[in-house]
Design an enzyme around this catalytic site. Structure first.
Site, short mmCIF file in Angstrom:
data_model
loop_
_atom_site.label_atom_id
_atom_site.label_comp_id
_atom_site.label_asym_id
_atom_site.label_seq_id
_atom_site.Cartn_x
_atom_site.Cartn_y
_atom_site.Cartn_z
N HIS A 35 11.22 -0.67 1.99
CA HIS A 35 11.28 -1.01 3.51
C HIS A 35 12.05 0.23 4.07
CE1 HIS A 35 12.71 -3.10 7.05
NE2 HIS A 35 11.94 -4.02 6.81
N ASP A 68 8.81 -10.25 2.02
CA ASP A 68 7.52 -10.56 1.66
C ASP A 68 7.41 -10.82 0.11
OD1 ASP A 68 6.42 -10.80 4.07
OD2 ASP A 68 5.72 -8.57 3.97
N1 ACO Z 1 5.63 0.80 -4.65
C1 ACO Z 1 5.75 2.27 -4.93
N2 ACO Z 1 6.08 3.24 -4.54
C2 ACO Z 1 6.42 2.90 -3.16
C3 ACO Z 1 6.67 1.75 -2.74
C4 ACO Z 1 6.17 0.46 -3.31
N3 ACO Z 1 6.13 -0.41 -2.62
N4 ACO Z 1 7.19 1.87 -1.43
C5 ACO Z 1 7.48 3.12 -1.37
N5 ACO Z 1 7.23 3.74 -2.28
C6 ACO Z 1 7.48 5.30 -2.46
C7 ACO Z 1 6.41 6.32 -1.89
O1 ACO Z 1 5.29 6.49 -2.73
C8 ACO Z 1 7.37 7.52 -1.62
O2 ACO Z 1 7.37 8.12 -2.80
P1 ACO Z 1 7.42 9.77 -2.66
O3 ACO Z 1 8.90 9.96 -1.89
O4 ACO Z 1 7.56 10.05 -4.06
O5 ACO Z 1 6.20 10.05 -2.01
C9 ACO Z 1 8.80 6.89 -1.11
O6 ACO Z 1 8.65 5.61 -1.99
C10 ACO Z 1 8.90 6.67 0.37
O7 ACO Z 1 7.91 5.89 0.49
P2 ACO Z 1 7.18 5.82 2.26
O8 ACO Z 1 5.98 5.28 2.26
O9 ACO Z 1 7.62 7.33 2.73
O10 ACO Z 1 8.41 4.80 2.88
P3 ACO Z 1 7.93 4.23 4.20
O11 ACO Z 1 9.38 3.99 4.92
O12 ACO Z 1 7.28 5.02 5.34
O13 ACO Z 1 7.38 2.93 4.04
C11 ACO Z 1 6.93 0.70 3.36
C12 ACO Z 1 7.98 1.58 3.79
C13 ACO Z 1 5.62 0.64 4.23
C14 ACO Z 1 7.39 -0.84 3.60
C15 ACO Z 1 6.59 1.10 1.75
O14 ACO Z 1 7.80 0.72 1.21
C16 ACO Z 1 5.58 0.03 1.24
O15 ACO Z 1 4.22 0.34 1.50
N6 ACO Z 1 5.98 -1.16 0.86
C17 ACO Z 1 4.78 -1.98 0.14
C18 ACO Z 1 4.24 -2.98 1.47
C19 ACO Z 1 5.39 -3.88 1.89
O16 ACO Z 1 5.73 -4.80 0.92
N7 ACO Z 1 5.55 -4.01 2.96
C20 ACO Z 1 6.14 -5.02 3.83
C21 ACO Z 1 7.29 -4.51 4.44
S1 ACO Z 1 8.47 -5.53 5.16
C22 ACO Z 1 7.62 -6.07 6.68
O17 ACO Z 1 7.19 -5.62 7.08
C23 ACO Z 1 7.89 -7.48 6.85
#
Ligand code: ACO
Length: 429
Positions: free
Chosen positions: A307, A364
């Site tokens: 998140h 979620d």
């Molecule tokens: N699985 C694996 N790796 C992940 C995940 C995940 N679910 N989420 C983040 N990471 C990793 C990224 O690859 C990144 O790694 P790195 O630093 O080695 O490059 C690091 O963690 C940071 O991730 P970002 O994408 O930069 O984080 P951001 O804050 O931009 O994105 C998000 C947040 C979109 C929620 C992300 O965690 C994600 O895609 N999660 C899965 C989708 C999801 O569950 N979305 C619902 C969010 S809650 C809502 O909207 C109601």
């Protein structure tokens, strides 16, 4: 807001120092107000994804992502989840205080009596392809409300538009579903509560009534409460940005629905259940899936994890994890998906990849397991989220319009394209 007017931050650039006011919120969060920076220095700030930019001051929802705190209008989400109802929470978000008994009764009555859709409007659904995803259908239908109801241009009309939207959203959602399965719509019933009415419209047919299980209706009510607001996320910021041009409430909310649809936002609940089902069907092992999610050369993500704001356990996920068990026991469904989810969580939370990145289950991760257990079709999961988030979007829209800082939203950019060049006519390129 606490008075931090004495505080300033200093930015020194190119030999000059600029004093920038620091503002402080009621929970001590501080922000550097950079409004005058460009006029004084020519500098703008750059923050892709708005990860560290406040776009407004808001008195609606407070989140402390490090501590896993979520409050609506000061009330902890855990207390609202235990004691409140969705319509009570909707009132709280919209008007700032918990309603009195009389206020809640009037509000509930108003909502109940606006659930029907105009018959001409209802035909809109007939023109959508049967296999369309219900999210764009819902977005189109909500935008189309602005063709049936006049612009909300005074307080009375705004209130009526808010009531109409809250009242008609479950009907729109259920009609979108009925259309997709080729059944005639089921009309709303005024003797049912908000969630019971939605379940009735989803599952009753002209041939057979549907007896709503109060436990299922209560579980749905809880899910809506937990989704009701979450401050300046992707869809809410969209609502504020679109609404800042003073477009109609219905058109503005339709843009929020479109933003919510994406798999990185509200669409994640559908992706989570698809992920759990894939693990159950094909891979069988949570460990194999997690290896893929950690692999930089693989686009797989552990959906429902991570998140932008929560860097510890999402409090909504904690509530839902507990609720899952009770609901599955009550409706007698399979607990296989819940077991896979819990196993994934257990491994991920002791894996350095997830621990170092502070990736925890978000709302979620468990919501889909409950939706599935209570019989909501998978492609309707994000529509359920929409029903829940509606009062939050509307509250943010109402707040924005009364804000003394109100201006049309218009970010800046750092241009990285070509410098000026001469046009080359066709044939000479
Ligand atoms: N699985 C694996 N790796 C992940 C995940 C995940 N679910 N989420 C983040 N990471 C990793 C990224 O690859 C990144 O790694 P790195 O630093 O080695 O490059 C690091 O963690 C940071 O991730 P970002 O994408 O930069 O984080 P951001 O804050 O931009 O994105 C998000 C947040 C979109 C929620 C992300 O965690 C994600 O895609 N999660 C899965 C989708 C999801 O569950 N979305 C619902 C969010 S809650 C809502 O909207 C109601």
């Amino acid at each position: 807001m606490a008075d931090a007017s004495q505080d300033t931050a200093q930015l020194t650039y190119d030999g000059k120092t600029y004093n920038l006011p620091v503002v402080e919120g009621s929970e001590g969060e501080r922000a550097i107000d950079i409004r005058t920076l460009r006029a004084e220095s020519g500098l703008i700030t750059l923050d892709p994804g708005f990860g560290n930019s406040g776009s407004c001051r808001s008195a609606i929802t407070y989140i402390d992502g490090e501590k896993g705190i979520l409050r609506y209008r000061g009330y902890p989400i855990e207390e609202l989840a235990s004691h409140s109802t969705f319509l009570e929470v909707a009132w709280l978000l919209l008007y700032g205080e918990l309603p009195s008994e009389a206020e809640l009764a009037t509000f509930t009555d108003e909502i109940t009596r606006h659930t029907m859709l105009h018959e001409d409007y209802r035909r809109l659904f007939d023109f959508m392809p049967k296999n369309a995803h219900p999210m764009p259908v819902a977005a189109a239908a909500v935008a189309a409300l602005s063709t049936f109801y006049r612009e909300a241009d005074n307080e009375d009309r705004i209130h009526r538009a808010v009531v109409r939207l809250l009242a008609k959203m479950p009907t729109i959602a259920a009609y979108a579903y009925k259309h997709s399965i080729g059944q005639p719509p089921t009309y709303p019933k005024n003797d049912l509560g908000y969630c019971s009415n939605f379940l009735h419209m989803m599952y009753a047919t002209p041939c057979e009534p549907y007896a709503v299980d109060p436990v299922v209706a209560k579980a749905l009510d809880l899910l809506l409460i937990l989704h009701a607001d979450h401050e300046q996320n992707c869809s809410t910021s969209t609502v504020r940005l679109v609404g800042s041009s003073l477009s109609s409430l219905f058109a503005t909310i339709a843009s929020g629905i479109s933003a919510l649809w994406g798999p990185l936002h509200g669409g994640a609940n559908q992706k989570v259940i698809e992920m759990l089902e894939r693990i159950a069907d094909e891979e069988g092992s949570a460990d194999v899936f997690l290896k893929k999610a950690k692999d930089k050369d693989d686009t797989t993500r552990l959906m429902g994890f991570g998140h932008r704001v929560y860097k510890s356990y999402d409090p909504r996920a904690a509530i839902l994890k507990e609720t899952c068990k009770g609901v599955i026991e009550r409706v007698g469904g399979s607990s296989q998906l819940l077991e896979i989810a819990m196993r994934l969580e257990e491994i991920a939370l002791s894996d350095s990849y997830f621990v170092e990145r502070k990736l925890y289950p978000n709302v979620d991760f468990y919501s889909g397991v409950i939706y599935k257990a209570i019989g909501i079709p998978v492609n309707m999961f994000t529509v359920m989220f929409t029903m829940g988030r509606l009062p939050g979007w509307i509250a943010q829209w109402l707040e924005m319009r009364k804000d003394s800082d109100f201006r049309i939203g218009r970010p800046r950019q750092v241009y990285t394209g070509s410098a000026k060049r001469a046009y080359v006519p066709l044939g000479k390129r």
